[in-house]
Write a protein that holds these residues in place. Structure first.
Motif: not given
Length: 277
Positions: A30-34
């Motif tokens: 999982v990667v959280l991207a902003f």
């Protein structure tokens, strides 16, 4: 690539606040991207496409951008409130480990996650990150009150603010490239309002760099910085001290400016698949 568009609403914590995201891929990592200022979650599509089939990217809209909404649009968000929203998201999706990916202003969201979930981090990728060293434009937006008022009035009449910035340039207090950047950011009422709301709304997302370094160093969390050699908005020189304080940091210096760095990173990853998350 599998995409899934969803909106997470935390009514218990934030009433009508909505933190919108889209998922790219269906891998177990999982990667959280902003994203950065003036962008949306869709700007990560080019990077997500080269990260490989084992990755799922949850790409968030920042507040004042895309479909994310704050219940009180003019009330600055706190790190505590943002952490509650992110915690709710992680709980709902049963995510126990994740990496972070952020560009420019989006780094303020990512660094909030570093402070609140250090033991769940696998890797951190920061592209020209804001929030590490105070930038002129953020300072103009938030303090002192006289300057903040000037930016507020510039929503309707930008000429005075642009004249002020040009005078700073004439006295060599700011780079001419920053003047062009400001002119681009202020060339429509919609953009001017978003500038004011974003910079004023995120003013509480400030960080103790020693604390951040300690949290990242505790488990030697890998941190990769992608920086633009010709970036006048987030100059690489301003990040050297923080990068040097990390045990496991890597820097990739690209022949690029600021605005299109996400796409330059995507191109770099295509050429160097061994560096992917």
């Amino acid at each position: 690539m599998i995409t899934e568009q969803l909106t997470t609403e935390n009514k218990r914590v934030a009433g009508k606040t909505k933190l919108h995201y889209q998922r790219y891929g269906d891998g177990p990592r999982v990667v959280l991207a902003f994203h950065g200022y003036g962008q949306s979650e869709g700007h990560w599509r080019s990077v997500a496409s080269v990260l490989g089939p084992d990755v799922s990217v949850y790409s968030f809209d920042l507040f004042y951008h895309g479909k994310s909404r704050l219940m009180k649009a003019d009330a600055p968000i706190t790190k505590k409130r943002l952490a509650e929203l992110l915690s709710q998201f992680l709980h709902e999706h049963k995510i126990t480990k994740f990496s972070l990916l952020a560009f420019s202003m989006g780094a303020k969201f990512a660094l909030t996650a570093v402070e609140n979930f250090p033991d769940q981090l696998e890797q951190v990728w920061l592209i020209a990150p804001d929030g590490i060293r105070a930038q002129l434009w953020y300072t103009l937006a938030t303090s002192p009150l006289l300057i903040r008022g000037l930016l507020g009035r510039a929503v309707l009449r930008p000429q005075r603010l642009l004249g002020f910035i040009n005078k700073l340039s004439e006295k060599r207090l700011v780079d001419p490239g920053l003047v062009r950047f400001a002119e681009w950011q202020l060339d429509s009422r919609e953009k001017r309002l978003r500038v004011y709301r974003s910079w004023a709304g995120f003013k509480n997302l400030a960080f103790d760099l020693r604390k951040l370094a300690s949290l990242l160093n505790r488990k030697s969390t890998p941190v990769t910085f992608f920086l633009g050699k010709y970036d006048r908005v987030i100059p690489p020189a301003g990040l050297k001290q923080f990068i040097g304080s990390l045990k496991k940091a890597n820097t990739v210096l690209l022949d690029a400016g600021h605005a299109g760095l996400i796409y330059d990173v995507a191109a770099y990853l295509r050429r160097h698949p061994e560096t992917r998350l």
